[in-house]
Design a protein around this motif. Sequence first.
Motif, mmCIF file in Angstrom:
data_model
loop_
_atom_site.group_PDB
_atom_site.id
_atom_site.type_symbol
_atom_site.label_atom_id
_atom_site.label_comp_id
_atom_site.label_asym_id
_atom_site.label_seq_id
_atom_site.Cartn_x
_atom_site.Cartn_y
_atom_site.Cartn_z
ATOM 1 N N ALA A 67 0.768 -0.994 0.066
ATOM 2 C CA ALA A 67 -0.118 0.140 -0.105
ATOM 3 C C ALA A 67 0.917 1.321 0.078
ATOM 4 O O ALA A 67 1.568 1.404 0.842
ATOM 5 C CB ALA A 67 -1.001 -0.199 1.190
ATOM 6 N N LEU A 68 1.013 1.945 -1.161
ATOM 7 C CA LEU A 68 1.682 3.125 -1.225
ATOM 8 C C LEU A 68 0.786 4.493 -1.581
ATOM 9 O O LEU A 68 -0.191 4.184 -1.872
ATOM 10 C CB LEU A 68 2.758 2.924 -2.416
ATOM 11 N N ASP A 69 1.432 5.580 -1.404
ATOM 12 C CA ASP A 69 0.655 6.800 -1.453
ATOM 13 C C ASP A 69 1.668 7.705 -2.169
ATOM 14 O O ASP A 69 2.621 8.217 -1.620
ATOM 15 C CB ASP A 69 0.350 7.305 -0.072
ATOM 16 N N PHE A 70 1.262 8.290 -3.399
ATOM 17 C CA PHE A 70 2.091 9.128 -4.138
ATOM 18 C C PHE A 70 2.086 10.336 -3.753
ATOM 19 O O PHE A 70 2.698 11.368 -4.010
ATOM 20 C CB PHE A 70 1.447 8.916 -5.546
ATOM 21 N N GLN A 71 1.074 11.011 -2.775
ATOM 22 C CA GLN A 71 1.081 12.277 -2.197
ATOM 23 C C GLN A 71 2.203 12.226 -1.377
ATOM 24 O O GLN A 71 2.400 13.696 -1.027
ATOM 25 C CB GLN A 71 -0.348 12.061 -1.279
ATOM 26 N N LEU A 72 2.777 11.242 -0.930
ATOM 27 C CA LEU A 72 3.859 11.497 0.083
ATOM 28 C C LEU A 72 5.238 11.785 -0.780
ATOM 29 O O LEU A 72 6.297 11.747 -0.040
ATOM 30 C CB LEU A 72 4.070 10.273 0.817
ATOM 31 N N MET A 73 5.133 11.679 -2.002
ATOM 32 C CA MET A 73 6.115 11.738 -2.921
ATOM 33 C C MET A 73 6.342 13.309 -3.280
ATOM 34 O O MET A 73 5.064 13.895 -3.989
ATOM 35 C CB MET A 73 6.194 10.795 -4.000
ATOM 36 N N GLY A 74 7.317 14.051 -3.473
ATOM 37 C CA GLY A 74 7.385 15.513 -4.094
ATOM 38 C C GLY A 74 7.574 15.346 -5.417
ATOM 39 O O GLY A 74 7.964 14.426 -6.063
ATOM 40 N N THR A 75 7.519 16.682 -5.928
ATOM 41 C CA THR A 75 7.735 16.836 -7.344
ATOM 42 C C THR A 75 9.248 16.478 -7.884
ATOM 43 O O THR A 75 9.394 16.047 -8.828
ATOM 44 C CB THR A 75 7.630 18.292 -7.750
ATOM 45 N N GLU A 76 10.080 16.597 -6.824
ATOM 46 C CA GLU A 76 11.639 16.251 -7.101
ATOM 47 C C GLU A 76 11.736 14.802 -7.182
ATOM 48 O O GLU A 76 12.553 14.377 -7.945
ATOM 49 C CB GLU A 76 12.452 16.899 -5.953
ATOM 50 N N ASP A 77 10.854 13.967 -6.703
ATOM 51 C CA ASP A 77 11.064 12.653 -6.641
ATOM 52 C C ASP A 77 10.521 12.077 -8.105
ATOM 53 O O ASP A 77 11.065 10.724 -8.341
ATOM 54 C CB ASP A 77 9.949 11.882 -5.604
ATOM 55 N N PHE A 78 10.045 12.696 -9.087
ATOM 56 C CA PHE A 78 9.835 12.402 -10.415
ATOM 57 C C PHE A 78 10.672 13.239 -11.313
ATOM 58 O O PHE A 78 10.404 13.208 -12.501
ATOM 59 C CB PHE A 78 8.220 12.753 -10.750
ATOM 60 N N ALA A 79 11.848 13.823 -10.882
ATOM 61 C CA ALA A 79 12.648 14.555 -11.735
ATOM 62 C C ALA A 79 13.264 13.940 -12.718
ATOM 63 O O ALA A 79 13.376 14.302 -13.966
ATOM 64 C CB ALA A 79 13.676 15.041 -10.743
ATOM 65 N N ASP A 80 13.490 12.535 -12.465
ATOM 66 C CA ASP A 80 14.158 11.550 -13.742
ATOM 67 C C ASP A 80 14.234 10.555 -13.241
ATOM 68 O O ASP A 80 13.688 10.069 -12.012
ATOM 69 C CB ASP A 80 15.671 12.086 -13.933
ATOM 70 N N GLU A 81 14.307 9.227 -14.079
ATOM 71 C CA GLU A 81 14.119 7.799 -13.523
ATOM 72 C C GLU A 81 15.059 7.318 -12.470
ATOM 73 O O GLU A 81 14.517 6.736 -11.740
ATOM 74 C CB GLU A 81 14.496 7.057 -15.002
#
Length: 283
Positions: A67-81
């Motif tokens: 059970a994961l929650d992408f709300q806990l991930m910031g924009t910088e966490d999607f900066a690159d692969e």
Amino acid sequence: MRHFNTEGVCRPEEHYMVRLDDRLAWIKAELVDKRKYFVVNRGRQYGKTTTLNALELYLKEEYIVLALDFQLMGTEDFADEATFVRVFASAVLEGLALAGADGREDLRKPLEELTDKAVNSSLNELFVRLSGMCRVAPKPIVLMIDEIDSASNNQVFLDFLAQIRGYYLKRDKMPAFHSVILAGVYDIKKLKLRLRPKKEHQYNSPWNIAAKFKVDMSFSAAQIADMLGGYEADHHTGMDIGAVAEEIYAYTSGYPVLVSAICKCISEELPREEGHEDSAAPW
């Protein structure tokens, strides 16, 4: 003492809430057990997270639920692969711990290697290791991600969905998640992934494999009555449960947060009858 809740997740030990048993049984039998990948797509405060939390508990005897929650991930966490792979691998490790499966080194170690900041891993490498994890897991693995649309405008996120789809299509040959459940406000099935160079402008949906989620998540008058029955059992107000439930349904059409808001208002804010200041709500 339990109370009516309008802020965030509802928990049966803390809040008056409708019974979710029928809903959970249908989701398990018709979607999860049948290896479906699907999206729970509803508006804000419609009970998505409450349903996911209850489903996680409902499935845990037969499945490992991540059970994961992408709300806990910031924009910088999607900066690159490479960054996304490190963050996602860490989230999966935490999910394994919460599922009680972190004692298995064969599940944990391949992902731990990806969390090293000195390692620049690709999505392909991440999914090779996730596939290996699915191969050796003692129970089928269900991946559940809440607030999935938090990163819906990000190319790394679209590539991530494409990887899930790729393994879904090849899962008879390559181990993959038994079921994938994504939850969010917006319909990610409409997102498009560029397949060719810009000049050709050809796109495809990275989530065109999703099964239909046919569960009505609004509350019926009968469900509202059942919730009010729990309140009445605690407070003995003498209310006509059926009549009150019908009236609340007429005002709200069963929108969960509105139902709870009306109940909360009557329970906590309306004045008591004169001489009965300590009595329960004036239903």
